[in-house]
Design a protein around this motif. Sequence first.
Motif, PDB file in Angstrom:
ATOM      1  N   VAL A   1       0.655  -1.235  -0.313  1.00  0.00           N
ATOM      2  CA  VAL A   1      -0.296  -0.332  -0.067  1.00  0.00           C
ATOM      3  C   VAL A   1       1.403   1.212  -0.212  1.00  0.00           C
ATOM      4  O   VAL A   1       1.647   1.337   0.883  1.00  0.00           O
ATOM      5  CB  VAL A   1      -0.975  -0.307   0.731  1.00  0.00           C
ATOM      6  CG1 VAL A   1      -2.016   1.550   1.000  1.00  0.00           C
ATOM      7  CG2 VAL A   1      -1.281  -1.124   1.300  1.00  0.00           C
ATOM      8  N   ARG A   2       0.718   1.987  -0.744  1.00  0.00           N
ATOM      9  CA  ARG A   2       1.735   3.411  -1.226  1.00  0.00           C
ATOM     10  C   ARG A   2       0.663   4.375  -0.739  1.00  0.00           C
ATOM     11  O   ARG A   2      -0.753   4.615  -1.051  1.00  0.00           O
ATOM     12  CB  ARG A   2       1.876   3.399  -2.857  1.00  0.00           C
ATOM     13  CG  ARG A   2       2.474   2.379  -2.701  1.00  0.00           C
ATOM     14  CD  ARG A   2       3.172   2.579  -4.439  1.00  0.00           C
ATOM     15  NE  ARG A   2       4.215   1.403  -4.747  1.00  0.00           N
ATOM     16  CZ  ARG A   2       3.851   0.733  -5.441  1.00  0.00           C
ATOM     17  NH1 ARG A   2       2.515  -0.075  -5.361  1.00  0.00           N
ATOM     18  NH2 ARG A   2       4.621  -0.124  -5.213  1.00  0.00           N
ATOM     19  N   VAL A   3       1.501   5.251   0.701  1.00  0.00           N
ATOM     20  CA  VAL A   3       0.863   6.312   0.810  1.00  0.00           C
ATOM     21  C   VAL A   3       1.689   7.379   0.762  1.00  0.00           C
ATOM     22  O   VAL A   3       2.918   7.302   1.200  1.00  0.00           O
ATOM     23  CB  VAL A   3       0.436   6.328   2.732  1.00  0.00           C
ATOM     24  CG1 VAL A   3       0.106   7.624   3.249  1.00  0.00           C
ATOM     25  CG2 VAL A   3      -0.418   4.574   2.818  1.00  0.00           C
ATOM     26  N   LEU A   4       0.948   9.018   0.426  1.00  0.00           N
ATOM     27  CA  LEU A   4       2.047  10.051  -0.148  1.00  0.00           C
ATOM     28  C   LEU A   4       1.773  11.026   0.960  1.00  0.00           C
ATOM     29  O   LEU A   4       0.100  11.547   0.663  1.00  0.00           O
ATOM     30  CB  LEU A   4       1.765  10.309  -1.402  1.00  0.00           C
ATOM     31  CG  LEU A   4       2.319  11.169  -1.821  1.00  0.00           C
ATOM     32  CD1 LEU A   4       4.248  11.481  -1.737  1.00  0.00           C
ATOM     33  CD2 LEU A   4       1.721  11.957  -3.026  1.00  0.00           C
ATOM     34  N   ALA A   5       2.343  11.310   2.120  1.00  0.00           N
ATOM     35  CA  ALA A   5       2.473  12.912   2.613  1.00  0.00           C
ATOM     36  C   ALA A   5       2.842  13.736   1.586  1.00  0.00           C
ATOM     37  O   ALA A   5       3.623  13.906   1.494  1.00  0.00           O
ATOM     38  CB  ALA A   5       2.981  12.486   3.906  1.00  0.00           C
TER      39      ALA A   5
ATOM     40  N   VAL B   1      -3.137  10.108  -0.259  1.00  0.00           N
ATOM     41  CA  VAL B   1      -2.924  11.530  -0.375  1.00  0.00           C
ATOM     42  C   VAL B   1      -3.662  11.392   1.365  1.00  0.00           C
ATOM     43  O   VAL B   1      -4.657  11.737   1.053  1.00  0.00           O
ATOM     44  CB  VAL B   1      -3.225  11.491  -1.290  1.00  0.00           C
ATOM     45  CG1 VAL B   1      -2.574  12.967  -0.968  1.00  0.00           C
ATOM     46  CG2 VAL B   1      -2.247  11.364  -2.302  1.00  0.00           C
ATOM     47  N   LEU B   2      -2.340  11.697   2.313  1.00  0.00           N
ATOM     48  CA  LEU B   2      -2.917  12.571   3.371  1.00  0.00           C
ATOM     49  C   LEU B   2      -2.142  13.737   3.713  1.00  0.00           C
ATOM     50  O   LEU B   2      -0.235  13.982   3.672  1.00  0.00           O
ATOM     51  CB  LEU B   2      -2.642  11.750   4.519  1.00  0.00           C
ATOM     52  CG  LEU B   2      -2.623  10.920   5.139  1.00  0.00           C
ATOM     53  CD1 LEU B   2      -2.365   9.701   5.687  1.00  0.00           C
ATOM     54  CD2 LEU B   2      -4.769  10.617   5.125  1.00  0.00           C
ATOM     55  N   THR B   3      -2.745  15.338   3.776  1.00  0.00           N
ATOM     56  CA  THR B   3      -2.317  15.678   4.153  1.00  0.00           C
ATOM     57  C   THR B   3      -2.574  16.738   4.818  1.00  0.00           C
ATOM     58  O   THR B   3      -2.775  16.836   5.853  1.00  0.00           O
ATOM     59  CB  THR B   3      -2.681  17.381   2.774  1.00  0.00           C
ATOM     60  OG1 THR B   3      -4.533  17.629   3.220  1.00  0.00           O
ATOM     61  CG2 THR B   3      -3.552  16.515   1.111  1.00  0.00           C
ATOM     62  N   ALA B   4      -2.164  17.620   5.215  1.00  0.00           N
ATOM     63  CA  ALA B   4      -2.054  18.749   6.275  1.00  0.00           C
ATOM     64  C   ALA B   4      -2.392  19.835   6.487  1.00  0.00           C
ATOM     65  O   ALA B   4      -3.283  19.924   7.666  1.00  0.00           O
ATOM     66  CB  ALA B   4      -0.604  19.259   6.738  1.00  0.00           C
TER      67      ALA B   4
END
Length: 205
Positions: free
Chosen positions: A2-6, A83-86
């Motif tokens: 699983v690829r997660v991008l911050a 994709v998880l953003t601030a």
Amino acid sequence: MVRVLAVCTGNVCRSPYLQVVLGSALEQAAPGGFEVTSTGTGALAGAPADPGTRVELERRGLSAHGIRARQMAAAELEASDLVLTAERSHVEQVLELSPRMLKRTFTLPEFAALLEQLSTSGPVESLRPGAAPRRTEQRWRRLPEVLSARRARLGEPAPEIADPYRRGQEAFRSMAAEIDDFVRRIVGWERSMRAEPGGGGFTQP
């Protein structure tokens, strides 16, 4: 895998911190199951993680060694499962670059809140519990769409993670504590799903 991008702005403060902390926690929970990377909407390309971020990681026995800021690109977004953003503005910038990422992009606080809500609403048939690598991958590839359909249930917008850049170590300490809490919630959910039967309950490790 699983690829997660911050994602944050400069890719030197919030997103590298999330990359390292979430990556480390998921590796402990599901060895080899996740790859967490980071990028920036206006990256200080080539720069290492901010000293403030490095201090907070070192407090936790972690390191940002080798991480360099990178500018966000459509190809990397579209290769990501999540994709998880601030901030919410980062979500908007992700979608400007790649509209197809709508169901796979959340702020970190929003994602954690939706997971917690999901955990109290009972099992979801498409999110099957289990610790097998294939089951983990299937679960996380379906999870963003399940949570995206529930966004309206949150009511008030989830909070954002303030940028600590050039604001002193106390701002970095606050950032780190916030992200740590959201990471605990996310990884707690995954641990509960791996502990069959009764996957879907929310726990904090």
